[in-house]
Design an enzyme around this catalytic site. Structure first.
Site, PDB file in Angstrom:
ATOM      1  N   ASP A   1      37.635  38.811  39.924  1.00  0.00           N
ATOM      2  CA  ASP A   1      37.557  39.595  41.053  1.00  0.00           C
ATOM      3  C   ASP A   1      36.423  38.989  42.077  1.00  0.00           C
ATOM      4  OD1 ASP A   1      39.868  40.934  40.090  1.00  0.00           O
ATOM      5  OD2 ASP A   1      38.429  42.670  39.299  1.00  0.00           O
TER       6      ASP A   1
ATOM      7  N   LYS B   1      38.323  34.619  43.978  1.00  0.00           N
ATOM      8  CA  LYS B   1      38.968  33.300  43.925  1.00  0.00           C
ATOM      9  C   LYS B   1      40.168  32.845  44.817  1.00  0.00           C
ATOM     10  CE  LYS B   1      39.583  34.422  39.497  1.00  0.00           C
ATOM     11  NZ  LYS B   1      38.689  35.799  39.479  1.00  0.00           N
TER      12      LYS B   1
ATOM     13  N   GLY C   1      44.753  39.420  39.640  1.00  0.00           N
ATOM     14  CA  GLY C   1      45.335  39.647  40.850  1.00  0.00           C
ATOM     15  C   GLY C   1      44.305  38.970  41.986  1.00  0.00           C
ATOM     16  N   HIS C   2      45.057  38.013  42.550  1.00  0.00           N
ATOM     17  CA  HIS C   2      44.329  37.265  43.567  1.00  0.00           C
ATOM     18  C   HIS C   2      44.780  37.626  44.986  1.00  0.00           C
ATOM     19  CE1 HIS C   2      43.591  34.051  40.164  1.00  0.00           C
ATOM     20  NE2 HIS C   2      42.968  35.356  40.138  1.00  0.00           N
TER      21      HIS C   2
ATOM     22  N   GLN D   1      40.580  35.333  35.965  1.00  0.00           N
ATOM     23  CA  GLN D   1      39.359  36.068  35.279  1.00  0.00           C
ATOM     24  C   GLN D   1      37.901  35.250  35.521  1.00  0.00           C
ATOM     25  OE1 GLN D   1      42.415  35.331  33.236  1.00  0.00           O
ATOM     26  NE2 GLN D   1      43.379  37.188  34.295  1.00  0.00           N
TER      27      GLN D   1
HETATM   28  P1  GDP Z   1      40.059  37.443  42.445  1.00  0.00           P
HETATM   29  O1  GDP Z   1      40.700  38.049  41.500  1.00  0.00           O
HETATM   30  O2  GDP Z   1      39.078  36.436  42.129  1.00  0.00           O
HETATM   31  O3  GDP Z   1      41.009  36.483  43.498  1.00  0.00           O
HETATM   32  O4  GDP Z   1      39.521  38.452  43.566  1.00  0.00           O
HETATM   33  P2  GDP Z   1      40.262  39.746  44.109  1.00  0.00           P
HETATM   34  O5  GDP Z   1      41.405  39.438  45.149  1.00  0.00           O
HETATM   35  O6  GDP Z   1      40.832  40.897  42.794  1.00  0.00           O
HETATM   36  O7  GDP Z   1      39.330  40.737  44.637  1.00  0.00           O
HETATM   37  C1  GDP Z   1      38.267  40.154  45.759  1.00  0.00           C
HETATM   38  C2  GDP Z   1      38.541  41.047  47.082  1.00  0.00           C
HETATM   39  O8  GDP Z   1      37.396  40.520  47.871  1.00  0.00           O
HETATM   40  C3  GDP Z   1      39.730  40.822  47.623  1.00  0.00           C
HETATM   41  O9  GDP Z   1      40.109  42.392  48.324  1.00  0.00           O
HETATM   42  C4  GDP Z   1      39.455  40.003  48.671  1.00  0.00           C
HETATM   43  O10 GDP Z   1      40.345  40.075  50.045  1.00  0.00           O
HETATM   44  C5  GDP Z   1      38.084  40.394  49.095  1.00  0.00           C
HETATM   45  N1  GDP Z   1      37.152  39.293  49.456  1.00  0.00           N
HETATM   46  C6  GDP Z   1      37.232  37.807  49.223  1.00  0.00           C
HETATM   47  N2  GDP Z   1      36.031  37.278  49.884  1.00  0.00           N
HETATM   48  C7  GDP Z   1      35.508  38.176  50.795  1.00  0.00           C
HETATM   49  C8  GDP Z   1      34.253  38.223  51.557  1.00  0.00           C
HETATM   50  O11 GDP Z   1      33.621  37.470  51.817  1.00  0.00           O
HETATM   51  N3  GDP Z   1      34.130  39.337  52.320  1.00  0.00           N
HETATM   52  C9  GDP Z   1      34.808  40.621  52.029  1.00  0.00           C
HETATM   53  N4  GDP Z   1      34.348  41.735  52.681  1.00  0.00           N
HETATM   54  N5  GDP Z   1      36.004  40.498  51.154  1.00  0.00           N
HETATM   55  C10 GDP Z   1      36.104  39.458  50.322  1.00  0.00           C
HETATM   56  P1  IMO Z   2      41.388  38.217  38.222  1.00  0.00           P
HETATM   57  O1  IMO Z   2      42.080  36.622  38.139  1.00  0.00           O
HETATM   58  C1  IMO Z   2      39.098  41.318  36.482  1.00  0.00           C
HETATM   59  C2  IMO Z   2      39.655  42.441  32.423  1.00  0.00           C
HETATM   60  C3  IMO Z   2      40.507  43.727  32.292  1.00  0.00           C
HETATM   61  C4  IMO Z   2      39.844  44.122  30.787  1.00  0.00           C
HETATM   62  C5  IMO Z   2      39.718  42.833  29.867  1.00  0.00           C
HETATM   63  C6  IMO Z   2      41.016  42.618  29.187  1.00  0.00           C
HETATM   64  O2  IMO Z   2      41.786  38.865  39.359  1.00  0.00           O
HETATM   65  O3  IMO Z   2      39.744  37.818  38.495  1.00  0.00           O
HETATM   66  P2  IMO Z   2      43.250  42.140  29.402  1.00  0.00           P
HETATM   67  O4  IMO Z   2      44.416  42.806  30.206  1.00  0.00           O
HETATM   68  O5  IMO Z   2      43.475  40.943  30.018  1.00  0.00           O
HETATM   69  O6  IMO Z   2      43.705  42.188  27.985  1.00  0.00           O
HETATM   70  O7  IMO Z   2      42.123  42.923  29.768  1.00  0.00           O
HETATM   71  O8  IMO Z   2      39.787  41.678  31.053  1.00  0.00           O
HETATM   72  N1  IMO Z   2      40.465  41.471  33.488  1.00  0.00           N
HETATM   73  C7  IMO Z   2      40.091  41.074  34.536  1.00  0.00           C
HETATM   74  N2  IMO Z   2      39.165  41.656  35.241  1.00  0.00           N
HETATM   75  N3  IMO Z   2      39.783  40.476  36.948  1.00  0.00           N
HETATM   76  C8  IMO Z   2      40.841  39.778  36.529  1.00  0.00           C
HETATM   77  O9  IMO Z   2      41.527  38.634  36.707  1.00  0.00           O
HETATM   78  C9  IMO Z   2      41.055  40.183  35.189  1.00  0.00           C
HETATM   79  N4  IMO Z   2      41.931  40.020  34.362  1.00  0.00           N
HETATM   80  C10 IMO Z   2      41.599  40.571  32.956  1.00  0.00           C
HETATM   81  O10 IMO Z   2      40.009  44.571  33.055  1.00  0.00           O
HETATM   82  O11 IMO Z   2      38.366  44.456  30.991  1.00  0.00           O
HETATM   83 MG    MG Z   3      41.296  39.897  40.819  1.00  0.00          MG
END
Ligand code: GDP
Ligand code: IMO
Ligand code: MG
Length: 423
Positions: free
Chosen positions: A13, A16, A40-41, A223
């Site tokens: 999270d 990415k 979840g991206h 991840q």
């Molecule tokens: P990922 O799994 O690495 O793709 O990240 P997620 O989407 O799960 O979580 C990142 C969150 O931060 C999302 O809600 C993005 O829209 C948000 N985000 C990404 N870059 C920035 C930033 O520079 N500033 C802010 N405020 N939000 C950001």
């Molecule tokens: P993105 O790509 C954050 C974490 C889960 C749990 C552990 C094992 O959005 O960064 P699983 O269901 O994979 O067996 O769970 O890994 N986890 C993540 N945490 N971002 C993710 O993906 C994750 N994918 C798995 O929360 O701690």
């Molecule tokens: Mg994510």
């Protein structure tokens, strides 16, 4: 031509999705190589928010080839749901390709993920309950069902029957759960197989040929480094390889084909699920970061645990991924915090620890050693040029660079495509 791999440098999270979306504009092929719909991206384009779980984030552009590689565990129902969302938003799925070797997540995997977590009680891992671990277990046990089996109705029937018989014994006799019905699953899932069959190919050949013919290829990490099953915070990890080596295994290409490895991190640290977290802030500052940064899981909606930036973790990510540069997201979230702490080492029993500990029991009781930097109060979310950032924001970034010996190439000041500063 360039081949870039993008990895999460913390516990996932890191933002990415946003960086992939930005880099995808100049890429011909975008490849996911491991994990499944535990990822979840989030990508924000023109005020519209897309949440991608299995489909590579390049799908939001026209004419990109988007590959789901062999290392992925693919939930067909979830993928079709996501494909429908993409279609409904007016985007094309023409470029989507699925490797024939990718393993299929089936209802018994999801059932077993939930049941085993329940049985672990307080010792649960905090999985996303998407069946990821159980599907990779079958892969390692060599009883998994791959896409090439799935799209062949006879082979699928035969393998599914064998597996359901065994899984039902485990579900009922070990966990006291309810057995699953072969006919119901077979009838539902053969329809999914028909829908997905036209997308199935040998993606290893496709990606190799793209690289050899000079195309720009982008590997989309899911991840983060600390969730890697080998080098992460075991057992509080996922069941695959989110580190850079995972792209080779999960796409069927060799390491010499990758030119650059970009790590993505936040300007602080978050984690969902269980497990130790040395710089966790169980206080008002942590709550503020969570609220301001919207730190709630994209997949499960769970509140993310928040803490100060931890350079022991990032040093580990530099090493295990061979990072060539770093993107630091969410600088805007730190705006308004007067003093910012950054962990530069841990201390345990009077000893200074600079390398991330191997064993989580070693991590337990590690006290972060902090350096304190000045914060900034200006709104930075509309800044378009790195040099226009407040002096203390630039100092924060340069502190990270100096301590890690890796260049920070990008700085995030908001969730949108245009809130990314090139340094
Ligand atoms: P990922 O799994 O690495 O793709 O990240 P997620 O989407 O799960 O979580 C990142 C969150 O931060 C999302 O809600 C993005 O829209 C948000 N985000 C990404 N870059 C920035 C930033 O520079 N500033 C802010 N405020 N939000 C950001
Ligand atoms: P993105 O790509 C954050 C974490 C889960 C749990 C552990 C094992 O959005 O960064 P699983 O269901 O994979 O067996 O769970 O890994 N986890 C993540 N945490 N971002 C993710 O993906 C994750 N994918 C798995 O929360 O701690
Ligand atoms: Mg994510």
């Amino acid at each position: 031509m360039s081949v870039t791999a993008l990895v999460g440098a913390q516990w996932g999270d890191e933002g990415k999705g946003k960086i992939i979306d930005i880099l995808a504009e100049k890429s011909d092929v975008v490849v996911r190589s491991q994990g499944g719909n535990n990822a979840g991206h989030t990508v924000v384009v023109d005020g519209v928010t897309y949440k991608l779980r299995l489909i590579p984030s390049g799908i939001l552009y026209d004419n990109k080839v988007c590959v789901i590689g062999n290392g992925i565990v693919l939930n067909p129902k979830a993928l079709i749901g996501e494909m429908n969302e993409i279609k409904a938003s007016g985007k094309s799925l023409d470029g989507l390709k699925i490797d024939a070797r990718a393993h299929v997540v089936l209802p018994y995997h999801i059932e077993l993920d939930g049941l085993s977590e329940k049985l672990r009680g307080k010792g649960d891992i905090g999985t996303t309950k998407r069946g990821i671990g159980p599907c990779y277990m079958d892969k390692a046990e060599r009883s998994g069902i791959r896409m090439c089996d799935f799209i062949n109705p006879e082979i699928f029937a035969q393998k599914l029957k064998t597996n359901i018989n065994i899984k039902n014994k485990i579900i009922v006799d070990v966990y006291g759960g309810q057995p699953l019905d072969f006919d119901t699953i077979y009838n539902e899932y053969t329809k999914y197989a028909e829908t997905l069959a036209p997308f199935v190919t040998d993606a290893s050949v496709l990606v190799y040929n793209a690289i050899k013919s000079g195309k720009n290829v982008l590997f989309e990490g899911a991840q983060g480094a600390l969730l890697d099953i080998d080098v992460g915070t075991y057992p509080y990890v996922t069941s695959s390889h989110p580190t850079a080596g995972g792209f080779c295994i999960g796409t069927g290409i060799g390491p010499t084909l990758i030119d650059e490895v970009l790590g993505v991190c936040k300007s602080y640290t978050t984690r969902v699920g269980k497990g130790p977290f040395p710089t966790e802030l169980d206080d008002e500052i942590g709550n503020n970061i969570r609220q301001k940064g919207g730190e709630y899981g994209t997949v499960t909606g769970r509140a993310r645990r928040c803490g100060w930036l931890d350079l022991v973790i990032l040093r580990f990510a530099v090493r295990v991924n061979g990072l060539t540069s770093l993107a630091v997201n969410k600088l805007d979230t730190l705006t308004g915090i007067d003093k910012l702490k950054v962990c530069v080492a841990y201390r345990k029993n009077g000893k200074l620890i600079e390398d991330f500990p191997v064993d989580i029991s070693e991590l337990e009781g590690c006290e972060p050693v902090y350096e304190t930097l000045d914060g900034w109060s200006e709104d930075i979310s509309d800044i378009k040029c790195y040099n226009d950032l407040p002096a203390s924001t630039k100092k924060y970034i340069e502190f990270i660079e100096n301590k890690l010996g890796v260049k920070v190439a990008m700085v995030g000041v908001g969730p949108s495509r245009n809130q990314n500063l090139i340094k």
